[in-house]
Design an enzyme around this catalytic site. Structure first.
Site, short mmCIF file in Angstrom:
data_model
loop_
_atom_site.label_atom_id
_atom_site.label_comp_id
_atom_site.label_asym_id
_atom_site.label_seq_id
_atom_site.Cartn_x
_atom_site.Cartn_y
_atom_site.Cartn_z
N GLY A 112 46.86 46.62 83.49
CA GLY A 112 48.27 46.86 83.78
C GLY A 112 48.50 48.20 84.46
O GLY A 112 49.47 48.37 85.19
N GLU A 135 40.48 42.89 82.59
CA GLU A 135 41.00 41.96 81.58
C GLU A 135 39.99 40.88 81.21
O GLU A 135 39.94 40.40 80.08
CB GLU A 135 42.28 41.29 82.09
CG GLU A 135 43.51 42.19 82.18
CD GLU A 135 43.66 42.90 83.52
OE1 GLU A 135 42.64 43.05 84.26
OE2 GLU A 135 44.78 43.31 83.84
N1 DAK Z 1 45.01 49.69 74.91
C1 DAK Z 1 45.02 50.35 73.72
N2 DAK Z 1 44.32 51.45 73.50
C2 DAK Z 1 43.52 51.90 74.48
C3 DAK Z 1 43.44 51.26 75.72
C4 DAK Z 1 44.24 50.10 75.93
N3 DAK Z 1 44.29 49.45 77.10
N4 DAK Z 1 42.57 51.95 76.50
C5 DAK Z 1 42.14 52.97 75.75
N5 DAK Z 1 42.71 52.95 74.54
C6 DAK Z 1 42.51 53.89 73.44
C7 DAK Z 1 41.15 53.66 72.78
O1 DAK Z 1 41.23 52.60 71.85
C8 DAK Z 1 40.94 54.99 72.12
O2 DAK Z 1 41.73 55.06 70.94
P1 DAK Z 1 41.09 55.56 69.53
O3 DAK Z 1 39.94 54.71 69.28
O4 DAK Z 1 40.72 56.99 69.80
O5 DAK Z 1 42.22 55.39 68.56
C9 DAK Z 1 41.53 55.96 73.12
O6 DAK Z 1 42.43 55.21 73.92
C10 DAK Z 1 40.48 56.57 74.05
O7 DAK Z 1 39.73 55.53 74.61
P2 DAK Z 1 38.14 55.45 74.58
O8 DAK Z 1 37.60 56.15 73.37
O9 DAK Z 1 37.76 54.05 74.79
O10 DAK Z 1 37.81 56.33 75.87
P3 DAK Z 1 36.54 56.24 76.82
O11 DAK Z 1 36.67 57.40 77.76
O12 DAK Z 1 35.28 56.05 76.03
O13 DAK Z 1 36.74 54.87 77.64
C11 DAK Z 1 38.01 53.29 78.98
C12 DAK Z 1 37.79 54.77 78.55
C13 DAK Z 1 39.30 53.28 79.85
C14 DAK Z 1 36.83 52.82 79.83
C15 DAK Z 1 38.16 52.40 77.72
O14 DAK Z 1 39.15 52.99 76.85
C16 DAK Z 1 38.62 51.02 78.04
O15 DAK Z 1 37.84 50.18 78.44
N6 DAK Z 1 39.90 50.73 77.79
C17 DAK Z 1 40.46 49.40 77.96
C18 DAK Z 1 40.67 49.07 79.44
C19 DAK Z 1 41.21 47.67 79.61
O16 DAK Z 1 40.57 46.66 79.21
N7 DAK Z 1 42.39 47.57 80.17
C20 DAK Z 1 43.06 46.27 80.42
C21 DAK Z 1 43.95 45.92 79.25
S1 DAK Z 1 44.74 44.35 79.41
C22 DAK Z 1 51.64 41.58 81.46
C23 DAK Z 1 51.62 42.83 82.02
C24 DAK Z 1 50.45 43.57 82.01
C25 DAK Z 1 49.30 43.08 81.38
C26 DAK Z 1 49.34 41.86 80.82
C27 DAK Z 1 50.50 41.09 80.84
N8 DAK Z 1 52.83 40.76 81.42
C28 DAK Z 1 53.94 41.19 82.33
C29 DAK Z 1 52.96 39.67 80.62
C30 DAK Z 1 48.13 43.94 81.34
C31 DAK Z 1 47.04 43.69 80.58
C32 DAK Z 1 46.04 44.72 80.45
O17 DAK Z 1 46.13 45.77 81.00
#
Ligand code: DAK
Length: 261
Positions: A112, A135
């Site tokens: 997002g 995602e």
């Molecule tokens: N959500 C929640 N928390 C998150 C997060 C996320 N997307 N990304 C990071 N955090 C949190 C981590 O859980 C961690 O929290 P604690 O464990 O300390 O409590 C903190 O931020 C720091 O993250 P990391 O410890 O993981 O940090 P690193 O530097 O090791 O890694 C990273 C950074 C960005 C590679 C990793 O955090 C990561 O992979 N994050 C998730 C990325 C991801 O999968 N993003 C896509 C999410 S799904 C819609 C509109 C939009 C969407 C859907 C529908 N509609 C209009 C219906 C969008 C969907 C998405 O974006």
């Protein structure tokens, strides 16, 4: 806005005619929870009708523009929960902002977060910026335009690879792919975004607004329809004081002073 936002910082007078919105959940890498998105929608609506504001900069912090929608908030939801939450209304409202929005991106712009910066009109990135639609790694697909906007901008091959594998691309690759406007060293990305915003804010706000509308329309129409639309906006501007001022200033060899009227 009726209450002070919790997850964004808004400065309507960041510079002359320029507003700044900063996503502000740093510990969560600016994960876009529902409240943040609501606050962002409300702030943009308010800035869009503020006559003093001509250009908006949207940023995060050095480590993250935004790491995506809040996975922790979404994890337990059912399809019907998602339907009832209806995030699309919020995203659609953001998309309808008439004033130009420049995304100033450093660090992660994922899921997002990548979709949000693609909803903006121009993207200035720091060398550390990373763009991605990961995602697929959490069992879903992009939901806010990632399969559509990204594909139209970077083309099928790269979009497929990013969406199907979740791989991130760096700022230089994003520049080569046409996703962003420029890459600058991290200490300069806000300055560079401000420089661009100042350039736009010095122009006729009414012409800028209609120009943005015409460019966006190019994504939603055939060439002929788009040309018709452009033509109407072009004619319309001859009803503005700014058109007279801009053209007279050119003829009189002086800088134009645009009023937005
Ligand atoms: N959500 C929640 N928390 C998150 C997060 C996320 N997307 N990304 C990071 N955090 C949190 C981590 O859980 C961690 O929290 P604690 O464990 O300390 O409590 C903190 O931020 C720091 O993250 P990391 O410890 O993981 O940090 P690193 O530097 O090791 O890694 C990273 C950074 C960005 C590679 C990793 O955090 C990561 O992979 N994050 C998730 C990325 C991801 O999968 N993003 C896509 C999410 S799904 C819609 C509109 C939009 C969407 C859907 C529908 N509609 C209009 C219906 C969008 C969907 C998405 O974006």
């Amino acid at each position: 806005m009726s209450t002070t936002p919790e997850f964004i910082l808004v400065n309507a007078q960041y510079d002359k005619h320029i507003a700044l919105i900063q996503l502000n959940r740093p510990k969560e890498l600016n994960a876009l929870n529902l409240q943040l998105m609501g606050e962002l929608r409300d702030a943009l609506k308010q800035l869009d009708v503020d006559d003093e504001v001509r250009c908006i900069i949207l940023t995060g912090n050095e480590k993250a523009f935004a790491a995506g929608a809040d996975i922790k908030q979404m994890a337990g939801k059912t399809a019907i929960d998602m339907l009832n939450i209806d995030q699309f209304t919020t995203w659609d409202s953001i998309k309808k902002t008439k004033k130009p929005i420049i995304a100033a991106v450093s660090g992660f712009a994922l899921g997002g977060g990548c979709e949000l910066c693609m909803t903006c009109d121009m993207i200035i990135a720091s060398e550390t910026a990373k763009f991605g639609q990961p995602e697929i790694k959490i069992g879903v697909t992009p939901g806010a335009g990632g399969t559509q906007r990204l594909t139209r901008v970077v083309g099928k091959a790269l979009a497929m690879e990013m969406v199907l594998t979740g791989k991130f691309i760096g700022a230089e690759e994003a520049l080569r792919a046409g996703l962003i406007n420029r890459v600058v060293p991290v200490e300069l990305y806000m300055n560079e975004a401000l420089k661009l915003a100042k350039e736009i804010a010095a122009l006729s706000p009414v012409a800028v607004k209609l120009a943005k509308e015409s460019v966006i329309n190019a994504f939603n129409s055939s060439l002929d329809e788009g040309l018709q639309f452009e033509r109407k906006n072009f004619y319309l501007l001859f009803a503005s004081e700014d058109q007279k001022e801009g053209m007279n200033a050119f003829v009189e060899k002086r800088p134009a002073q645009f009023s937005g009227k």
